[in-house]
Design a protein around this motif. Sequence first.
Motif, PDB file in Angstrom:
ATOM      1  N   LEU A 297      17.001  46.616  31.644  1.00 53.61           N
ATOM      2  CA  LEU A 297      18.516  47.145  31.720  1.00 53.61           C
ATOM      3  C   LEU A 297      19.557  46.306  31.310  1.00 53.61           C
ATOM      4  CD1 LEU A 297      18.096  49.858  34.543  1.00 53.61           C
ATOM      5  CD2 LEU A 297      18.042  50.219  32.086  1.00 53.61           C
TER       6      LEU A 297
ATOM      7  N   LYS B  23      25.656  48.251  33.196  1.00 51.73           N
ATOM      8  CA  LYS B  23      24.511  48.938  33.694  1.00 51.73           C
ATOM      9  C   LYS B  23      24.703  50.304  34.268  1.00 51.73           C
ATOM     10  CE  LYS B  23      21.283  46.747  36.099  1.00 51.73           C
ATOM     11  NZ  LYS B  23      20.285  45.860  36.965  1.00 51.73           N
ATOM     12  N   SER B  24      26.042  50.170  34.918  1.00 49.20           N
ATOM     13  CA  SER B  24      26.388  51.613  35.556  1.00 49.20           C
ATOM     14  C   SER B  24      26.614  52.417  34.531  1.00 49.20           C
ATOM     15  CB  SER B  24      27.705  51.346  36.511  1.00 49.20           C
ATOM     16  OG  SER B  24      28.687  50.907  35.934  1.00 49.20           O
TER      17      SER B  24
ATOM     18  N   TYR C  18      23.302  53.884  33.736  1.00 51.11           N
ATOM     19  CA  TYR C  18      22.754  54.896  34.965  1.00 51.11           C
ATOM     20  C   TYR C  18      23.569  56.155  34.887  1.00 51.11           C
ATOM     21  CZ  TYR C  18      20.099  51.180  37.256  1.00 51.11           C
ATOM     22  OH  TYR C  18      19.207  50.451  37.527  1.00 51.11           O
ATOM     23  N   THR C  19      24.674  56.423  34.115  1.00 50.96           N
ATOM     24  CA  THR C  19      25.254  57.724  33.690  1.00 50.96           C
ATOM     25  C   THR C  19      24.339  58.605  33.074  1.00 50.96           C
ATOM     26  OG1 THR C  19      26.493  57.117  32.098  1.00 50.96           O
ATOM     27  CG2 THR C  19      27.650  57.017  34.228  1.00 50.96           C
TER      28      THR C  19
ATOM     29  N   GLY D  41      18.593  57.564  35.513  1.00 45.05           N
ATOM     30  CA  GLY D  41      18.662  57.104  36.844  1.00 45.05           C
ATOM     31  C   GLY D  41      17.657  55.718  37.005  1.00 45.05           C
ATOM     32  N   SER D  42      16.793  55.523  35.584  1.00 40.75           N
ATOM     33  CA  SER D  42      15.712  54.499  35.560  1.00 40.75           C
ATOM     34  C   SER D  42      15.789  54.137  34.183  1.00 40.75           C
ATOM     35  CB  SER D  42      14.795  54.696  36.496  1.00 40.75           C
ATOM     36  OG  SER D  42      13.779  55.536  35.757  1.00 40.75           O
ATOM     37  N   LYS D  43      15.276  53.026  33.983  1.00 33.90           N
ATOM     38  CA  LYS D  43      14.777  52.657  32.571  1.00 33.90           C
ATOM     39  C   LYS D  43      13.839  53.640  32.049  1.00 33.90           C
ATOM     40  CE  LYS D  43      12.507  49.159  29.652  1.00 33.90           C
ATOM     41  NZ  LYS D  43      11.644  48.111  29.419  1.00 33.90           N
TER      42      LYS D  43
ATOM     43  N   LEU E 165      15.523  56.546  31.041  1.00 36.85           N
ATOM     44  CA  LEU E 165      16.492  56.191  29.912  1.00 36.85           C
ATOM     45  C   LEU E 165      15.430  56.096  28.509  1.00 36.85           C
ATOM     46  CD1 LEU E 165      19.198  55.271  29.252  1.00 36.85           C
ATOM     47  CD2 LEU E 165      18.735  52.986  29.273  1.00 36.85           C
TER      48      LEU E 165
END
Length: 194
Positions: free
Chosen positions: A35, A46-47, A50-51, A54-56, A59
Amino acid sequence: MEQPPRPGFATRRRTQLFDALVDLFLVEGFAHLTLDEIANRLRCSKSTLYTLAGSKEQLVRAATVHFFRRATEDVESRIEPIGGARERITAYLSAVGNALAAASDQFMADLDAFPPAREVYERNTQFAAGRVQELITEGVAAGDFRDVHAAFAADLAATMMVRIQQRGVRDSTGLDDAHAYAELAAILTGGISA
């Protein structure tokens, strides 16, 4: 005083991030990227990632969905103005091949090894086979194709599409995806022409 984001700005920004993420993954794959590396490459935090998810893993799956949604819109826009069943199927399969041509071998290997992304690909392959079936059915009704079993012809196409996706066709014939889809279109439409 800070102005609130313009309506649609957040959606546009999310789309831009997903487009950049898809472009990165298509070229380099995703399994080896952290990430932190993804955030650095996209020039975001990274935040911010996260929008998007919730995780790689989430994503990667969301980026795969985004890729196929974008590809489907592009493919459909390419066949919309085309008349004639044979030309529509040829254009459809060629456009699918072109959409997949951007995917590196690393991306395809990562996608195949990651079940949530592979499932998205398989679902989209089945959708594409269903679309081919619709196009064949339209062609039979218009008299462009002989009276064939459209579901069988679509299943035949889907089987080859999966082999193309899994790089089986490339390994056994040397054809890249775009050329494999062009050959599939030629064989399929030639075999069912009236």
